[in-house]
Design an enzyme around this catalytic site. Structure first.
Site, PDB file in Angstrom:
ATOM      1  N   GLU A  49     -10.500 -14.360 -57.548  1.00  0.00           N
ATOM      2  CA  GLU A  49     -11.487 -13.997 -58.575  1.00  0.00           C
ATOM      3  C   GLU A  49     -12.154 -15.201 -59.223  1.00  0.00           C
ATOM      4  O   GLU A  49     -11.600 -16.298 -59.240  1.00  0.00           O
ATOM      5  CB  GLU A  49     -10.783 -13.237 -59.706  1.00  0.00           C
ATOM      6  CG  GLU A  49      -9.985 -12.051 -59.256  1.00  0.00           C
ATOM      7  CD  GLU A  49      -9.045 -11.542 -60.345  1.00  0.00           C
ATOM      8  OE1 GLU A  49      -8.215 -10.687 -60.042  1.00  0.00           O
ATOM      9  OE2 GLU A  49      -9.148 -12.008 -61.494  1.00  0.00           O
TER      10      GLU A  49
ATOM     11  N   CYS B 144     -15.452 -19.815 -64.541  1.00  0.00           N
ATOM     12  CA  CYS B 144     -14.012 -20.042 -64.389  1.00  0.00           C
ATOM     13  C   CYS B 144     -13.684 -19.743 -62.931  1.00  0.00           C
ATOM     14  O   CYS B 144     -13.954 -18.633 -62.454  1.00  0.00           O
ATOM     15  CB  CYS B 144     -13.254 -19.090 -65.316  1.00  0.00           C
ATOM     16  SG  CYS B 144     -11.477 -19.100 -65.054  1.00  0.00           S
TER      17      CYS B 144
ATOM     18  N   HIS C  49       1.894 -22.821 -74.220  1.00  0.00           N
ATOM     19  CA  HIS C  49       2.339 -21.446 -74.514  1.00  0.00           C
ATOM     20  C   HIS C  49       3.615 -21.322 -75.348  1.00  0.00           C
ATOM     21  O   HIS C  49       3.907 -20.230 -75.832  1.00  0.00           O
ATOM     22  CB  HIS C  49       2.487 -20.606 -73.245  1.00  0.00           C
ATOM     23  CG  HIS C  49       1.210 -20.448 -72.459  1.00  0.00           C
ATOM     24  ND1 HIS C  49      -0.006 -20.222 -73.058  1.00  0.00           N
ATOM     25  CD2 HIS C  49       0.965 -20.495 -71.122  1.00  0.00           C
ATOM     26  CE1 HIS C  49      -0.946 -20.133 -72.125  1.00  0.00           C
ATOM     27  NE2 HIS C  49      -0.399 -20.311 -70.951  1.00  0.00           N
TER      28      HIS C  49
ATOM     29  N   CYS D 146      -7.154 -12.606 -65.683  1.00  0.00           N
ATOM     30  CA  CYS D 146      -7.096 -13.145 -64.328  1.00  0.00           C
ATOM     31  C   CYS D 146      -5.964 -12.510 -63.526  1.00  0.00           C
ATOM     32  O   CYS D 146      -4.837 -12.454 -63.967  1.00  0.00           O
ATOM     33  CB  CYS D 146      -6.878 -14.649 -64.463  1.00  0.00           C
ATOM     34  SG  CYS D 146      -6.405 -15.461 -62.973  1.00  0.00           S
TER      35      CYS D 146
ATOM     36  N   CYS E 116      -0.509 -17.065 -57.082  1.00  0.00           N
ATOM     37  CA  CYS E 116      -0.016 -18.307 -57.685  1.00  0.00           C
ATOM     38  C   CYS E 116       1.500 -18.358 -57.560  1.00  0.00           C
ATOM     39  O   CYS E 116       2.175 -17.356 -57.803  1.00  0.00           O
ATOM     40  CB  CYS E 116      -0.409 -18.368 -59.159  1.00  0.00           C
ATOM     41  SG  CYS E 116       0.067 -19.924 -59.941  1.00  0.00           S
TER      42      CYS E 116
ATOM     43  N   CYS F  62       1.607 -13.287 -66.699  1.00  0.00           N
ATOM     44  CA  CYS F  62       0.345 -13.447 -65.965  1.00  0.00           C
ATOM     45  C   CYS F  62       0.263 -12.507 -64.764  1.00  0.00           C
ATOM     46  O   CYS F  62       1.176 -12.468 -63.927  1.00  0.00           O
ATOM     47  CB  CYS F  62       0.234 -14.896 -65.512  1.00  0.00           C
ATOM     48  SG  CYS F  62      -1.169 -15.201 -64.438  1.00  0.00           S
TER      49      CYS F  62
ATOM     50  N   CYS G 253       4.234 -17.316 -63.931  1.00  0.00           N
ATOM     51  CA  CYS G 253       4.381 -17.190 -65.382  1.00  0.00           C
ATOM     52  C   CYS G 253       4.573 -15.711 -65.718  1.00  0.00           C
ATOM     53  O   CYS G 253       3.864 -14.850 -65.193  1.00  0.00           O
ATOM     54  CB  CYS G 253       3.158 -17.760 -66.094  1.00  0.00           C
ATOM     55  SG  CYS G 253       2.908 -19.508 -65.714  1.00  0.00           S
TER      56      CYS G 253
HETATM   57  S1  SF4 Z   1      -0.773 -18.565 -65.841  1.00  0.00           S
HETATM   58 FE1  SF4 Z   1      -0.859 -17.420 -63.908  1.00  0.00          FE
HETATM   59  S2  SF4 Z   1      -2.345 -18.521 -62.632  1.00  0.00           S
HETATM   60 FE2  SF4 Z   1      -1.779 -19.899 -64.326  1.00  0.00          FE
HETATM   61  S3  SF4 Z   1      -0.060 -21.119 -63.490  1.00  0.00           S
HETATM   62 FE3  SF4 Z   1       0.884 -19.353 -64.526  1.00  0.00          FE
HETATM   63  S4  SF4 Z   1       1.127 -17.793 -62.868  1.00  0.00           S
HETATM   64 FE4  SF4 Z   1      -0.329 -19.353 -62.139  1.00  0.00          FE
END
Ligand code: SF4
Length: 342
Positions: free
Chosen positions: A84, A97, A211, A328, A104, A111, A108
């Site tokens: 995306e 962006c 974070h 995202c 990924c 996410c 996280c």
């Molecule tokens: S926030 Fe999402 S995209 Fe960004 S590093 Fe963590 S898992 Fe990967």
């Protein structure tokens, strides 16, 4: 075998002299969708280019317009995988962006992209292609998109070479001619990668997804935190700042009852003491199955006020396009949309 033309640096382009200039102009100034539309190139040359090079990395693009004017794009790549980008028009600038990976590996906890797992790294052409497609779709020259953030799917420092090659194409005067002050690389906080970035001859702006200011909370929500302690990240960030002189942005997704306590605001202020920094508080964009909730507005304000009292520059960054597929990674989990083949 066909080579994606967008993967090449301008000095690797397959023509010389004014023909090369024409080709670069078609690709980067006019975002030509195919070789046929390059009407000032001889037919024979267009056919040769067609035979050896591919121009579009996408087979389909789904478009998700938001009421706030931003547009999310879900790109289907030639191997069928999806990723995306988001185009965001502001009064004084146009920003995009972009993603650097399909999925990924950082996983996280809050996410949606992390929940997808890791698909593969994107090539430089697949990264650059996101900008060119968005410009074409918006009916603007690609060079009008002056601001770019590597903040979509993926951890750019884990796709280091391709991200750097894409950045060089963005910055090249012969290609997109972006200013390095307007290209931001956002990392989850990989100390080694930040140190490597500091050795480059290009100086991108750095955003770190901190974070949480305490190890326990951070490791709970960011698995890569186990191998990258907060002091290591902060040392690397300070060294990056010493080298580039640039302000560092700290990204902070507000998760209800997890990282939004005032003692955490104090700890964050302690960490940033003496550093030229800016904190972006990001209200979480909830998605089904995340297991996290958005921090209430009143608590975001209290957290903001505490940082401000402590002299830390801070802002609240609302996600653009919340109604158009949300944060995202969520588009790759579900659609419908406006769809076009490319
Ligand atoms: S926030 Fe999402 S995209 Fe960004 S590093 Fe963590 S898992 Fe990967």
């Amino acid at each position: 075998m066909k080579v994606l033309l967008l993967d090449l640096q301008p000095d690797q382009y397959p023509l010389e002299g004014y023909r090369k200039k024409q080709l670069l102009s078609w690709v980067f100034e006019q975002a030509a969708p195919d070789f046929d539309s390059m009407t000032n190139l001889p037919l024979k040359l267009r056919a040769e280019l067609q035979e050896h090079y591919e121009l579009s990395p996408f087979t389909q693009v789904d478009t998700f317009p938001s009421t706030d004017g931003s547009v999310k794009y879900l790109f289907t790549l030639r191997d069928g995988r999806q990723m995306e980008a988001v185009f965001m028009p502001y009064e004084d600038r146009k920003t995009i962006c972009v993603s650097t990976m399909v999925g990924c590996p950082a996983k996280c906890a809050f996410c949606a992209t992390g929940a997808l797992g890791f698909g593969r790294n994107l090539t430089p052409g697949e990264i650059i292609g996101q900008i060119l497609y968005a410009a074409r779709d918006q009916g603007i020259p690609p060079k009008e998109i002056r601001n770019l953030v590597f903040m979509g799917m993926g951890e750019p420092l884990l796709n280091y070479d391709n991200t750097m090659n894409a950045a060089r194409i963005m910055l090249s005067p012969e290609a997109l001619n972006m200013s390095q002050r307007r290209v931001t690389l956002s990392t989850v906080g990989l100390a080694k990668g930040i140190r490597k970035l500091a050795t480059e001859d290009i100086e991108l702006k750095l955003a770190i997804s901190l974070h949480a200011p305490d190890e326990e909370t951070r490791q709970r929500i960011i698995p890569t935190g186990q191998a990258n302690s907060i002091p290591e990240i902060m040392d690397a960030a300070r060294d990056y700042q010493a080298k580039t002189g640039r302000r560092i942005t700290m990204e902070y997704a507000m998760l209800r009852g997890v990282n939004d306590h005032l003692w955490q605001a104090d700890l964050l202020a302690d960490l940033l003491k003496g550093m030229i920094s800016h904190v972006n508080l990001i209200p979480m964009n909830p998605w089904d199955g995340s297991g996290f909730e958005e921090t209430p507005e009143v608590q975001i304000q209290a957290f903001y006020d505490r940082l401000e009292e402590r002299g830390i520059p801070v802002s609240v960054r609302r996600s653009r396009g919340r109604d158009a597929g949300a944060a995202c990674g969520q588009l790759a989990l579900k659609k419908p949309s406006l769809s076009s083949s490319v």
